[in-house]
Design a protein around this motif. Structure first.
Motif, PDB file in Angstrom:
ATOM      1  N   THR A 213      25.794  16.430 -74.143  1.00 36.91           N
ATOM      2  CA  THR A 213      25.860  15.794 -72.612  1.00 36.91           C
ATOM      3  C   THR A 213      25.002  16.785 -71.547  1.00 36.91           C
ATOM      4  O   THR A 213      24.319  16.260 -70.804  1.00 36.91           O
ATOM      5  N   VAL A 214      25.186  18.029 -71.867  1.00 39.90           N
ATOM      6  CA  VAL A 214      24.524  19.000 -70.975  1.00 39.90           C
ATOM      7  C   VAL A 214      22.959  18.836 -70.996  1.00 39.90           C
ATOM      8  O   VAL A 214      22.043  18.598 -70.003  1.00 39.90           O
ATOM      9  N   ALA A 215      22.406  18.670 -72.353  1.00 41.37           N
ATOM     10  CA  ALA A 215      21.098  18.288 -72.475  1.00 41.37           C
ATOM     11  C   ALA A 215      20.350  17.074 -71.800  1.00 41.37           C
ATOM     12  O   ALA A 215      19.412  17.000 -71.294  1.00 41.37           O
ATOM     13  N   ALA A 216      21.525  16.076 -71.875  1.00 46.20           N
ATOM     14  CA  ALA A 216      21.229  14.614 -71.329  1.00 46.20           C
ATOM     15  C   ALA A 216      21.116  14.804 -69.965  1.00 46.20           C
ATOM     16  O   ALA A 216      20.135  14.044 -69.354  1.00 46.20           O
ATOM     17  N   LEU A 217      21.932  15.780 -69.245  1.00 47.74           N
ATOM     18  CA  LEU A 217      21.991  15.796 -67.784  1.00 47.74           C
ATOM     19  C   LEU A 217      20.787  16.605 -67.206  1.00 47.74           C
ATOM     20  O   LEU A 217      20.953  17.316 -65.944  1.00 47.74           O
ATOM     21  N   LYS A 218      19.880  17.121 -68.036  1.00 50.63           N
ATOM     22  CA  LYS A 218      18.945  18.170 -67.930  1.00 50.63           C
ATOM     23  C   LYS A 218      18.182  17.819 -66.060  1.00 50.63           C
ATOM     24  O   LYS A 218      18.240  19.003 -65.677  1.00 50.63           O
ATOM     25  N   PRO A 219      17.760  16.690 -65.928  1.00 46.31           N
ATOM     26  CA  PRO A 219      17.280  16.842 -64.532  1.00 46.31           C
ATOM     27  C   PRO A 219      18.199  17.044 -63.383  1.00 46.31           C
ATOM     28  O   PRO A 219      17.835  17.244 -62.310  1.00 46.31           O
ATOM     29  N   LEU A 220      19.527  17.173 -63.539  1.00 42.24           N
ATOM     30  CA  LEU A 220      20.397  17.422 -62.546  1.00 42.24           C
ATOM     31  C   LEU A 220      20.944  19.190 -62.838  1.00 42.24           C
ATOM     32  O   LEU A 220      21.856  19.500 -62.232  1.00 42.24           O
ATOM     33  N   GLY A 221      20.181  19.763 -63.670  1.00 38.92           N
ATOM     34  CA  GLY A 221      20.270  21.328 -63.806  1.00 38.92           C
ATOM     35  C   GLY A 221      19.155  22.112 -62.756  1.00 38.92           C
ATOM     36  O   GLY A 221      18.730  21.603 -62.140  1.00 38.92           O
ATOM     37  N   PRO A 222      19.051  23.132 -63.319  1.00 38.20           N
ATOM     38  CA  PRO A 222      19.306  23.850 -64.580  1.00 38.20           C
ATOM     39  C   PRO A 222      20.623  24.226 -64.687  1.00 38.20           C
ATOM     40  O   PRO A 222      21.302  24.346 -63.557  1.00 38.20           O
ATOM     41  N   GLY A 256      18.615  12.013 -72.699  1.00 42.49           N
ATOM     42  CA  GLY A 256      17.458  12.438 -72.644  1.00 42.49           C
ATOM     43  C   GLY A 256      16.766  12.446 -71.147  1.00 42.49           C
ATOM     44  O   GLY A 256      15.603  12.202 -70.875  1.00 42.49           O
ATOM     45  N   GLY A 257      17.772  12.960 -70.417  1.00 40.76           N
ATOM     46  CA  GLY A 257      17.442  12.767 -68.849  1.00 40.76           C
ATOM     47  C   GLY A 257      17.357  11.244 -68.032  1.00 40.76           C
ATOM     48  O   GLY A 257      16.898  11.132 -66.998  1.00 40.76           O
ATOM     49  N   LYS A 258      17.654  10.275 -69.058  1.00 41.49           N
ATOM     50  CA  LYS A 258      17.469   8.825 -68.357  1.00 41.49           C
ATOM     51  C   LYS A 258      18.773   8.451 -68.446  1.00 41.49           C
ATOM     52  O   LYS A 258      19.785   8.576 -69.223  1.00 41.49           O
ATOM     53  N   LYS A 259      18.843   7.155 -67.630  1.00 40.79           N
ATOM     54  CA  LYS A 259      20.408   6.320 -67.594  1.00 40.79           C
ATOM     55  C   LYS A 259      19.933   5.019 -67.903  1.00 40.79           C
ATOM     56  O   LYS A 259      19.102   4.255 -67.454  1.00 40.79           O
ATOM     57  N   TYR A 260      20.789   4.501 -68.779  1.00 41.45           N
ATOM     58  CA  TYR A 260      20.844   3.009 -69.261  1.00 41.45           C
ATOM     59  C   TYR A 260      21.691   2.311 -69.073  1.00 41.45           C
ATOM     60  O   TYR A 260      22.831   2.597 -69.439  1.00 41.45           O
ATOM     61  N   PRO A 261      21.476   1.195 -68.284  1.00 40.38           N
ATOM     62  CA  PRO A 261      22.430   0.354 -67.886  1.00 40.38           C
ATOM     63  C   PRO A 261      23.344  -0.373 -69.110  1.00 40.38           C
ATOM     64  O   PRO A 261      22.490  -0.887 -70.039  1.00 40.38           O
ATOM     65  N   PHE A 262      24.509  -0.198 -68.790  1.00 42.96           N
ATOM     66  CA  PHE A 262      25.226  -1.615 -69.875  1.00 42.96           C
ATOM     67  C   PHE A 262      25.375  -2.701 -69.046  1.00 42.96           C
ATOM     68  O   PHE A 262      25.473  -2.753 -67.950  1.00 42.96           O
ATOM     69  N   THR A 263      25.463  -3.765 -70.085  1.00 49.01           N
ATOM     70  CA  THR A 263      25.650  -4.934 -69.367  1.00 49.01           C
ATOM     71  C   THR A 263      27.143  -5.188 -68.827  1.00 49.01           C
ATOM     72  O   THR A 263      26.946  -5.645 -67.574  1.00 49.01           O
ATOM     73  N   ASN A 264      28.048  -4.839 -69.307  1.00 51.64           N
ATOM     74  CA  ASN A 264      29.440  -4.719 -68.680  1.00 51.64           C
ATOM     75  C   ASN A 264      30.323  -3.924 -69.721  1.00 51.64           C
ATOM     76  O   ASN A 264      29.555  -3.239 -70.542  1.00 51.64           O
ATOM     77  N   CYS A 265      31.525  -3.683 -69.181  1.00 50.41           N
ATOM     78  CA  CYS A 265      32.299  -2.912 -69.907  1.00 50.41           C
ATOM     79  C   CYS A 265      32.915  -3.255 -71.272  1.00 50.41           C
ATOM     80  O   CYS A 265      33.227  -2.548 -71.960  1.00 50.41           O
ATOM     81  N   SER A 284      22.313  10.504 -54.945  1.00 48.73           N
ATOM     82  CA  SER A 284      20.930  11.562 -55.306  1.00 48.73           C
ATOM     83  C   SER A 284      21.053  11.981 -56.432  1.00 48.73           C
ATOM     84  O   SER A 284      19.905  12.140 -57.151  1.00 48.73           O
ATOM     85  N   GLN A 285      22.358  12.215 -57.157  1.00 48.80           N
ATOM     86  CA  GLN A 285      22.339  12.520 -58.519  1.00 48.80           C
ATOM     87  C   GLN A 285      21.637  11.449 -59.598  1.00 48.80           C
ATOM     88  O   GLN A 285      21.046  11.680 -60.421  1.00 48.80           O
ATOM     89  N   LEU A 286      22.374  10.181 -59.186  1.00 52.30           N
ATOM     90  CA  LEU A 286      21.637   9.004 -59.969  1.00 52.30           C
ATOM     91  C   LEU A 286      20.029   8.920 -59.834  1.00 52.30           C
ATOM     92  O   LEU A 286      19.430   8.665 -60.795  1.00 52.30           O
ATOM     93  N   SER A 287      19.761   9.167 -58.639  1.00 48.43           N
ATOM     94  CA  SER A 287      18.224   8.989 -58.608  1.00 48.43           C
ATOM     95  C   SER A 287      17.565   9.972 -59.428  1.00 48.43           C
ATOM     96  O   SER A 287      16.389   9.707 -59.393  1.00 48.43           O
ATOM     97  N   ALA A 288      18.134  11.091 -59.466  1.00 44.12           N
ATOM     98  CA  ALA A 288      17.243  12.064 -60.367  1.00 44.12           C
ATOM     99  C   ALA A 288      17.233  11.838 -61.971  1.00 44.12           C
ATOM    100  O   ALA A 288      16.195  12.308 -62.398  1.00 44.12           O
ATOM    101  N   LEU A 289      17.971  10.575 -62.182  1.00 44.27           N
ATOM    102  CA  LEU A 289      18.000  10.184 -63.477  1.00 44.27           C
ATOM    103  C   LEU A 289      16.936   9.133 -63.473  1.00 44.27           C
ATOM    104  O   LEU A 289      17.320   8.187 -63.165  1.00 44.27           O
TER     105      LEU A 289
END
Length: 807
Positions: A213-222, A256-265, A284-289
């Motif tokens: 999870t830390v690696a997936a959020l890399k753009p919001l790091g380091p 992988g530093g990207k965000k993939y939308p779910f259709t619904n819950c 701002s955090q979401l926009s970095a992904l």
């Protein structure tokens, strides 16, 4: 000093404080890194390295309220005020309640290289630079000193640039890195030297316990390491996983530093995710992904493998044919790799029934029967082409992907069915072992579904057989779960006579290797020597001690072959070869001068001993006579004997012999040793007994050396008992004219009854009724004998040597 929300806490009045003490006190009150204060003191007034600081340098130490276009405000003069107000101002820049909100993290901002008044005084236009603002700390610096260094200033870090160069922020970075290292304490990912990793949102911290999870959020790091005290200043808000949401309520999966939308819950629930646990990121955090494609349940893996996510489980798909066979409709292939779901449990794989494939993790061939997957033992796979019966897929599977259907049983060449029947798998199909036969003790149990896919061989395996792996390979006896090597291939014929078939089977190397190794096999009937003792090999597990050469000569045993202890390891060596009477397959034989002579049960009962049972293979390999032995034998001097009641009775002359023999079987020439094994009885009379002799039953003349009358076990008032109603010479139990005591019951004096035995051993000629009759003197009835011996289920099938319990 009275504090102000969003800036610094209140401080009590203090006297005689050093600069270092003031720096420490203000850093804690304003919740700011003291390194930032120290570097700012150097950047603004050079106080840290200045040799002779002036009063003005102290009064305006932080440059607080010192605008570029005017002199410093006297209301902020003084070292303490500069520190307290300057640190408070840096904190206030990040407070949304203030007016400093136009520099937003995650957006592109534009800053000029030089102040407008400087440009005007020099008559130049220095231009600007646009860049992404990555942290609030950087935003605070640009609020405090709003100029970005140009290339000339950056090329000469420790000197001057050109007329357009501004040095405030450059010098801050330079001093900080020179003194304290990297300026980046972390983006939104922080940890102390001994804590876990946290994601920071405003004043809250969320624990991340998964490195992926830390690696997936890399753009919001380091990932930055900070002090524990600073980390503790954030409020614990729970934990964080890879599902996040926007303030508008859209849920995303982060990878992988990207965000993939779910259709619904509901879709998120297929991935085992509860939307209620999703952490809300700032815009701002979401926009970095970077935003990726919509999430789908059809996931890709490595080497072309695919997976289907369902009910919180990941199911590996073998191939497209299996997917079609499953009738599962799948959406477009997701851009997210299955590696993103390491912690998700494995579900039942999607594999069509009756297919084989390669396990990518092990490289081994695996077959699937519709319910269970069996990995084929490597040696077995080399010998048997399972793809004949289980078509091989071009797809591969992971060991983990087979978790829900793995039998954890290697498929070997010899297997058990669920009911315990063993099969040998060959290139042509499966060969059934004989009922209750064990080929291999470690044979795995496989399903009927798997076995039914392999065709039956028309020729089952015999119960014990000879086998080899090639036409010239060593031969083994396969019996009772063991492979026992023959001492020599030339003995195969003599070993095979004890088996149901004399065929030498050719089996695969893997089959032979699967069978446990046993001791060597010596051909039954072999005459061998171990140390100083000679033995007759009887069957496959017994060696009979041959005490002397005379005993050996009776059976035609000559020149014993010397064997080693290891070669004789599999044979018990305690029983002795004795007597002249033997039993082969329930048939009696008598050994005479190197041959076994067959004879009837009645005649055999009159020869001494119960008869030593020999293995069928032993009997087959011992010399046999084609002539039948009767009751008459003769020696080299032409003396004739009648063998009766387990004694030898001398016949007075040839004429008497001829008369006594009548039409019965003639005499056989015997040696002195043979005769010595039979006790001498009274001379033969004019008749012989034609009934089975039972020890303890009186036969006049045979049991006693004297002709005087005796009382037998069953006296009779009848003077003679004839075996035939014809007027031909009567064969009686006694040659004398005196009254003969027969076996029929009578009121005459009965013999003394001995103590009742605990067991009874079946001898040649016995029947169930005859045994009951013998034991009746102790009150034994048919019902009592049956109850005491429940293992006897068929009274017509009692066997020689069988031990019965006497009730």
């Amino acid at each position: 000093m009275t504090g102000e929300s969003g800036r610094c806490e209140s401080l009590p009045a203090m006297q005689n404080q050093t600069a270092a003490q003031i720096i420490y006190t203000v850093a804690n009150a304003c919740k700011i890194n003291p390194r930032v204060l120290i570097v700012t003191l150097q950047k603004e007034q050079g106080l840290i390295q200045g040799a002779n600081p002036t009063k003005r340098m102290y009064d305006f130490a932080m440059g607080m309220n010192c605008p570029d276009t005017a002199d410093c405000a006297r209301s902020s003069a003084g070292f303490f005020y500069q520190m307290y107000k300057g640190a408070g101002q840096l904190q206030w820049y990040g407070d949304p309640r203030g007016s400093f909100t136009y520099l937003r993290v995650g957006t592109n901002i534009t800053r000029r290289h030089q102040a407008a008044n400087v440009e005007a005084s020099r008559g130049i236009d220095c231009g600007s630079k646009t860049f992404m603002l990555k942290s609030q700390a950087t935003a605070s610096l640009y609020y405090y000193t709003p100029y970005v260094p140009n290339e000339a200033a950056m090329r000469n870090l420790y000197g001057t640039g050109d007329a357009c160069s501004a040095y405030g922020n450059r010098n801050f970075w330079r001093f900080y890195t020179d003194w304290f290292g990297n300026t980046i304490g972390g983006g939104f990912l922080l940890k102390s030297s001994d804590s876990g990793t946290y994601f920071i949102i405003d004043n809250n911290k969320y624990l991340i316990d998964d490195p992926d999870t830390v690696a997936a959020l890399k753009p919001l790091g380091p990932l930055g390491t900070i002090s524990q005290a600073y980390l503790d200043s954030f409020k614990d808000a729970g934990s964080m996983n890879r599902v996040v949401k926007s303030t508008a309520g859209t849920h995303f999966f982060v990878d992988g530093g990207k965000k993939y939308p779910f259709t619904n819950c509901t879709q998120a629930a297929q991935f085992g995710v509860d939307c209620a646990t999703a952490v809300t990121l700032t815009s701002s955090q979401l926009s970095a992904l970077v935003t990726g494609n919509n999430m789908t349940e059809y996931i890709q893996g490595e080497n072309g493998q695919t997976f289907f996510i369902q009910d919180g489980l990941k199911r590996q798909i073998l191939d497209n044919e299996s997917l079609i066979d499953s009738r599962i409709g799948v959406p477009a292939l997701s851009s997210v790799n299955v590696s993103a779901f390491k912690k998700m449990p494995w579900g039942k794989p999607i594999i069509r029934k009756g297919v084989s494939f390669v396990n990518q993790s092990t490289g081994g061939l695996t077959i699937f029967d519709g319910n269970l997957a069996y990995e084929v033992d490597a040696a077995t796979a080399a010998d048997v082409d399972f793809s004949i019966w289980f078509p091989k897929s071009t797809g591969t599977m992971l060991t983990e992907g087979l978790t829900a259907v793995a039998s954890n049983i290697p498929m070997k060449t010899i297997v058990n069915s669920p009911d315990g029947t063993q099969f040998l798998i060959t290139k042509e199909g499966k060969r059934r072992a004989a009922a209750n036969q064990v080929l291999a003790k470690d044979a795995p149990v496989v399903s009927l579904e798997l076995l039914s896919a392999i065709p039956d061989s028309p020729v089952p395996l015999a119960d014990g057989f000879l086998a080899r792996t090639s036409a010239t390979g060593p031969i083994h006896l396969i019996e009772d779960g063991l492979k026992r090597p023959l001492l020599s291939s030339s003995e195969a014929g003599r070993v095979a006579v004890a088996l149901p078939s004399n065929k030498i089977e050719t089996i695969s190397k893997s089959a032979l290797a699967q069978i446990s190794s046993g001791s060597a096999v010596v051909a039954p009937g072999s005459f061998v020597r171990l140390g100083r003792v000679n033995y007759l090999i009887d069957g496959f597990d017994r060696a009979l001690i041959v005490a002397n050469s005379n005993q050996a000569a009776l059976l035609g045993l000559k020149s014993p072959r010397t064997l080693t202890t290891n070669q004789m390891k599999g044979y018990s060596k305690t029983a002795r070869l004795s007597g002249i009477k033997f039993v082969c397959d329930a048939r009696p034989f008598v050994a005479i001068t190197g041959k076994l002579y067959p004879l009837s049960d009645i005649d055999a009962s009159h020869y001494p001993g119960r008869g030593l049972p020999l293995d069928a293979g032993t009997c087959a390999n011992l010399p046999k006579s084609t002539a039948t032995l009767g009751r008459f034998v003769r020696d080299a001097s032409k003396k004739y004997y009648l063998v009766e009641a387990q004694t030898k009775r001398l016949i007075k002359n040839v004429a008497a012999y001829q008369k006594l023999k009548g039409t019965s079987t003639g005499s056989i020439l015997v040696g002195p040793y043979f005769l010595s094994q039979i006790k001498t009885g009274a001379a033969a009379g004019s008749s012989i007994s034609t009934e089975i002799f039972e020890p303890g039953v009186f036969i006049p003349g045979a049991n006693q050396p004297s002709p005087s009358p005796s009382v037998s076990a069953s006296p009779s008032p009848s003077p003679t008992v004839s075996t035939s109603p014809s007027p031909s010479p009567t064969v009686t139990r006694s040659p004398s004219p005196s009254p003969t005591v027969s076996r029929s019951p009578s009121p005459s004096p009965s013999p003394t009854v001995s103590a009742k035995p605990k067991t009874y051993t079946v001898v040649s000629g016995d029947t169930w009724a005859r045994i009951v009759g013998r034991l009746s003197v102790w009150g034994v009835t048919d019902a009592k004998l049956s109850a005491a011996n429940p293992s006897v289920t068929n009274k017509n099938l009692i066997r020689l040597g069988q031990v019965l319990i006497v009730p």
